[in-house]
Design an enzyme around this catalytic site. Structure first.
Site, PDB file in Angstrom:
ATOM      1  N   LYS A 256      -5.926  -1.651  -2.324  1.00  0.00           N
ATOM      2  CA  LYS A 256      -5.201  -1.042  -1.202  1.00  0.00           C
ATOM      3  C   LYS A 256      -6.175  -0.605  -0.113  1.00  0.00           C
ATOM      4  CE  LYS A 256      -1.542   0.412  -4.345  1.00  0.00           C
ATOM      5  NZ  LYS A 256      -1.145   1.483  -5.294  1.00  0.00           N
TER       6      LYS A 256
ATOM      7  N   VAL B  56       0.840  -1.203   0.000  1.00  0.00           N
ATOM      8  CA  VAL B  56       0.000   0.000   0.000  1.00  0.00           C
ATOM      9  C   VAL B  56       0.871   1.248   0.000  1.00  0.00           C
ATOM     10  CG1 VAL B  56      -1.860   1.240   1.138  1.00  0.00           C
ATOM     11  CG2 VAL B  56      -1.699  -1.232   1.402  1.00  0.00           C
TER      12      VAL B  56
END
Lengths: 432, 432
Positions: free
Chosen positions: B211, B138
């Site tokens: 994400k 992420v």
């Protein structure tokens, strides 16, 4: 270490002022979350205070007792962690040392203690295999300690720049946005509770300097002696300079900064001009921010509340929960728990672009002589404005190309000796 | 766990594309630092590739071998950690599962796998007491995983908003700053290596959505099924809307966002108008940023490089060094390793202020009828501009007060049914 335990983590809290009360409030509000995240409760057993009869901002948790004898925290066999939120240096050092001696983990927000006198405590914590955690000591709720110790551990840190003192940033923001002068902005900060009655630590840069010493230790694994750090605060900073900087497209911020120059550290706390397009220039009010440059991560910028009861309590909570989870102590981010002394670039060799304001007589030849003094030291000028006459003379404002602090000092001394300046020159670095 | 070891940490690297090569480069450059921070070396033993004869961006470290058989990583008794940088879902799932089975710690950058199919892997890692770390999955070098799991662990997260896809942000930034249309900006992103030949995952919002699912799990300890997440990308976004938004003082950003509404999560990926004074509006080019609101920390904003070889390698390194230090696994940030299903607010009940653009005929009564359709659904208008006629009609642009998605859909359907709209209405949320 408290490993795989489901028993409550027993905490002795030393100090119950603003942050301590904030911590009690967060513990009360977020108890269920703490269990979900650690499998344990956090139980405050003792709260060390000077005056037990004073009314506090948060109610004492059930089962907790107010005590005035530090030994009831440090020597208590049931207590797992001592949270130190007293402030000061000597009393907390003695308390933490004794608590470590008795096998307690430590969570503290005490930047002054760790910056000026932390080495012995880190050594003792390492010997004992105990956590000595201090996220709350730098930049309030911003997780910069954790980020440097862990997330960026694989990076060589090239530079770190931070707005580390919310009071100073509030004053500078008010001067910039609302045109206040320094004294008015300071008085307003005091009224609103952003500044202490004695604002020396904040506005003279010492608080930011304490934090910078901790960040240097985390980033480079070395000890930069606090007494050797160049520190310049914002006391008496003139609205003239705020406004001229604006005209050039800059904001003046009090920055703590360090960067590595050929294996040596160049560090200090200075009012600095920051280009208005930089995120650091956008940090308003009592917020803090840190920009780190690493050789892998590139530029990373963290921004958040730098002080206050709850943001600081948030950082204390992060550390407490790490202890509750039985995290292995990683106090300094380095295997060597007591860092070597930093190799320091002599401050006069530091290079920067500069903003310079001088007040001169309105007479022919003054600009020529000034420019001559600069040129004699090899300083070349990037921009210049001359402004209408003020009370103390005609303001001449320069932006220079990169020059050493030594050259800048010498050029301005020469200008002063030649009688060109009606008041001492004002000059600030420009962030590169 | 690898505790108190000074032996090298032995790594099997699966995948040696951009990020894998970046990792090898950082390991080579920062070897001394890694020893200072962990007391150990990190030794790459095997590098799993599909085609061993392909030339790679970084030289293979001394002693490392290229292999094409995954079992030489997963089943190798000497290997401590498998770093998965292959991409895809099925192959890496099988690899990670088998590596866990054989007692290897895992470091991965694989957001798609963990978002769509992570539960079984987290369960197995928990059962085995192994690390399954994914900071690199992420926002590249931004330490948001660590921040949510540890630093903010004591906070109830109120909301999280992020610019999570660098390609989309690059395209939107170019459209905004340089007046490009969508197709030109996309082509330029592809030329400069910011966008894949097939940009679907990026510009249609799926990468940001993967994400976001990971961030929701970290922030709330719950599983938000990827298939249920509302996702809207930026494909075909019109420069008209970029420009109208600007006139109102906003930038359009592709945001992944979640917030808690009375115990239920309201989440999704949407192009969203962000007030130009917000730090999120200042995120340019291929950068990423995340803003988290917690009940103690207040607002925290993190900004950095969201992709690329070295920033992503920085995140992998942070995880690897945690394993090297023998950190206790804290994979999900919660004791319960396999989270419960999220309680989800039906997307049509989500409330927001909206930006609405419709193209209408230049005729009397159109505005009255449109405003009537809005009013019928209880939507009140905050601002309105009518623009000179374009090819497809007269642009009418509204900013609304807060309304539900259901009301907005209904009002615009009614306007379409009444024949008021010459092209389908375009509407975006405004970040509150």
């Amino acid at each position: 270490m408290t490993n795989d335990s489901t028993a409550p983590l027993v905490v002795g809290l030393a100090g119950c002022g603003t942050v301590g009360s904030g911590l009690l409030r967060v513990l009360a509000e977020n108890g269920d979350l703490i269990r979900e995240r650690t499998g344990r409760d956090i139980r405050i057993k003792s709260v060390l205070v000077r005056n037990p009869s004073r009314v506090r901002a948060a109610p004492l948790p059930e089962g907790a007792r107010l005590v005035t004898d530090a030994a009831l925290l440090t020597d208590d066999p049931e207590t797992d962690v001592v949270v130190e939120l007293m402030g000061g240096i000597d009393a907390p050092r003695i308390l933490i040392d004794r608590a470590l001696e008795h096998g307690k983990h430590i969570v503290t927000a005490n930047k002054a203690l760790l910056a000026e006198d932390g080495a012995g405590l880190f050594r003792k914590a390492a010997e004992k295999g105990l956590a000595l955690l201090y996220e709350a000591s730098v930049a309030g709720g911003i997780p910069i300690v954790q980020t440097l110790k862990e997330s960026l551990a694989g990076n060589r840190i090239r530079s770190l720049v931070g707005i580390l003192n919310g009071t100073s940033n509030y004053i500078l923001s008010e001067m910039t946005s609302n045109g206040l002068d320094f004294e008015t902005a300071l008085a307003q900060a005091q009224e609103q509770g952003f500044a202490e009655a004695d604002p020396t630590l904040d506005i003279d840069g010492h608080d930011a300097a304490h934090k910078l010493v901790l960040l240097i230790r985390l980033a480079y694994g070395v000890e930069y002696p606090y007494a050797e750090l160049p520190i310049q605060g914002i006391r008496g900073l003139s609205e003239l300079d705020i406004n001229f900087a604006r005209e050039f497209g800059y904001r003046i911020k009090l920055l703590g900064q360090v960067n590595e120059v050929d294996g040596r550290l160049e560090a200090g706390v200075f009012p600095t001009l920051v280009r208005h397009t930089f995120l650091l220039a956008r940090v308003g009010g009592a917020y803090n921010a840190v920009r780190v440059e690493g050789n892998a991560v590139g530029s990373l910028f963290l921004h958040g509340r730098g002080a206050g009861d709850l943001p600081t309590a948030s950082a204390v909570m992060g550390d407490l929960l790490a202890v509750a989870r039985g995290a292995r102590p990683n106090n300094t981010g380095f295997v060597r728990q007591v860092p070597e002394r930093a190799r320091i670039l002599p401050p006069e060799e530091a290079r920067s672009c500069y903003y310079v304001r001088v007040m001169v007589r309105d007479a022919p030849g003054v600009l020529r002589d000034l420019a001559g003094a600069m040129a004699a030291e090899g300083i070349s000028l990037a921009q210049i404005i001359q402004k209408p006459e003020e009370r103390c003379g005609v303001p001449l404002v320069f932006m220079t190309h990169e020059a050493s602090a030594r050259a800048m000092d010498a050029a301005l001394r020469q200008a002063a000796d030649a009688g060109l300046l009606r008041t001492p020159a004002v000059y600030y670095r420009i962030l590169g």
